[in-house]
Design an enzyme around this catalytic site. Structure first.
Site, short mmCIF file in Angstrom:
data_model
loop_
_atom_site.label_atom_id
_atom_site.label_comp_id
_atom_site.label_asym_id
_atom_site.label_seq_id
_atom_site.Cartn_x
_atom_site.Cartn_y
_atom_site.Cartn_z
N CYS A 1 0.83 -1.21 0.00
CA CYS A 1 0.00 0.00 0.00
C CYS A 1 0.86 1.27 0.00
O CYS A 1 1.50 1.57 -0.99
CB CYS A 1 -0.98 -0.04 1.16
SG CYS A 1 -2.44 1.00 0.91
N HIS B 1 -3.80 -5.04 0.19
CA HIS B 1 -3.57 -5.58 1.53
C HIS B 1 -3.65 -7.11 1.50
O HIS B 1 -4.75 -7.67 1.42
CB HIS B 1 -4.61 -5.03 2.50
CG HIS B 1 -4.48 -3.57 2.77
ND1 HIS B 1 -4.02 -3.07 3.97
CD2 HIS B 1 -4.72 -2.50 1.99
CE1 HIS B 1 -4.00 -1.73 3.92
NE2 HIS B 1 -4.42 -1.38 2.72
N GLU C 1 -3.03 -9.19 3.95
CA GLU C 1 -3.19 -9.84 5.25
C GLU C 1 -4.61 -10.35 5.48
O GLU C 1 -4.89 -10.99 6.49
CB GLU C 1 -2.78 -8.91 6.39
CG GLU C 1 -3.78 -7.82 6.76
CD GLU C 1 -3.95 -6.78 5.68
OE1 GLU C 1 -5.10 -6.34 5.47
OE2 GLU C 1 -2.95 -6.39 5.05
#
Length: 384
Positions: free
Chosen positions: A263, A353, A355
């Protein structure tokens, strides 16, 4: 500014900087707030969105019509607080229903002083932002409601997102360590530019001990932890203001330490390599954005939150001060650069992202790619 903590029956007004006005009811805290109006397309994961530091100084419009169904809990927070400047929903849940819920979303917003508005046509607002672009906005309720002219003037006096330096406002001020799960295999220095709590956890799952360092960390402080790799996190604001992280990353590149950025970290890598960045018309936000990994041809459904992007050529390999670079990932909606990969040094980044908090798991392999990168460098060093 918050003048009271609850007011579900209090009228509220949302005012965009171009003069468009929406009227509804107060949601969460009562008062006034300002920020950049953006929309998120995620139908789930509102708690992770609210507590993502990348949303600092943004007023988030939820495109899903019904929000708050599962309440709030202690497990799904991505940081210690809610970071959004304001929250806009159409139909808030009256009663949450989930076995982990400990309180309502409305109560949590009120307790943390987050001014919101409900009962407006969020579809019309989203279409307006898609046509006109993300812009400054104000939400007013209770005693803060004034004449339309006065509220519009307040909005136009507020700070824009372009040129805003925000990452230091959300980053940790003290270093801390997330221990590896099981046997420790690697040590990573993670530069906190607005890191989400799940990110170091995903690395810890892979046997990585993560030393999370403040955004103000020096190169000496990074290498004091003897890292096998360096990670640059997500974060808010305009990457053009991030001079210190850019110089820090250049120092890591010069040492050829394995590097991974996500990001804001992708934008920092772009700037460190000599590319520019620019503000997107309305950005990418949500958990359903299609991205192609051009190194494999695989298409991933991914979680995004970014209003800026790297200006790099998509179809050619670029020569930089740190060797050759290729665009590794692109958004299939608009061809925005979603990843960079160095061909002559062990470094890569993605704009989204991986995760999966909240969001799909399609991009979890990127943490494995980082682990493989560190392992390859370690093996080469042993052979040398």
């Amino acid at each position: 500014m918050t003048t009271s903590t609850r007011g579900a029956t209090s009228p509220a007004v949302l005012v965009l900087e171009d003069g468009r006005i929406f009227r509804g009811r107060a949601y969460g805290a009562v008062g006034e707030t300002f920020g950049e109006a953006v929309f998120s397309t995620g139908m789930t994961g509102y708690q992770e969105t609210l507590t993502d530091p990348s949303y600092h100084r943004q007023v988030v419009v939820m495109t899903a019509p019904h929000v708050g169904n599962t309440g709030m809990n202690e497990e799904d927070r991505e940081s210690h607080k809610i970071w959004v400047s304001g929250y806009v929903v159409r139909d808030p849940a009256r009663v949450p229903s989930n076995w982990r819920s400990t309180r309502t979303l409305d109560d949590e917003l009120a307790e943390q002083g987050v001014v919101g508005i409900s009962g407006i046509d969020t579809r019309a607002l989203t279409r307006h932002l898609r046509e006109r672009g993300a812009m400054r906005v104000g939400v007013f309720s209770g005693e803060a409601v004034a004449s339309e002219e006065a509220m519009l003037a307040r909005v136009r006096e507020s700070a824009p997102m372009k040129g805003a330096s925000l990452y230091e406002e959300v980053a940790t001020t003290e270093a801390y360590v997330v221990r590896a799960q099981g046997d420790k295999k690697f040590t990573v220095a993670a530069i906190d530019l607005g890191i989400k709590g799940m990110t170091p956890y995903r690395m810890a799952e892979r046997g990585i001990e993560v030393h999370v360092l403040p955004a103000t960390a020096t190169l000496d402080e990074i290498y004091a932890v003897n890292p096998d790799g360096v990670f640059f996190s997500n974060g808010p604001g305009d990457p053009e203001t991030a001079e210190h992280p850019v110089e820090l990353m250049r120092g890591v590149l010069e040492r050829s330490t394995p590097l991974f950025g996500i990001c804001f970290g992708n934008q920092i890598l772009g700037r460190a390599l000599g590319f520019g960045t620019y503000k997107l018309k309305y950005g990418h936000r949500g958990i359903n954005q299609p991205v192609q990994d051009r190194t494999t041809g695989k298409v991933e459904v991914t979680a995004h939150n970014h209003g800026f992007a790297v200006d790099a050529p998509i179809d050619t390999i670029s020569e930089t001060a740190y060797g050759r670079v290729q665009v590794s990932h692109v958004c299939l909606n608009d061809d925005v650069v979603e990843g960079l990969q160095l061909l002559d040094r062990p470094a890569f980044s993605v704009q989204y992202h991986p995760e999966a908090a909240a969001g799909p798991h399609d991009a979890a392999y990127l943490f494995d790619r980082f682990t493989s990168l560190m392992n390859n460098v370690l093996m080469e060093g042993q052979r040398a």
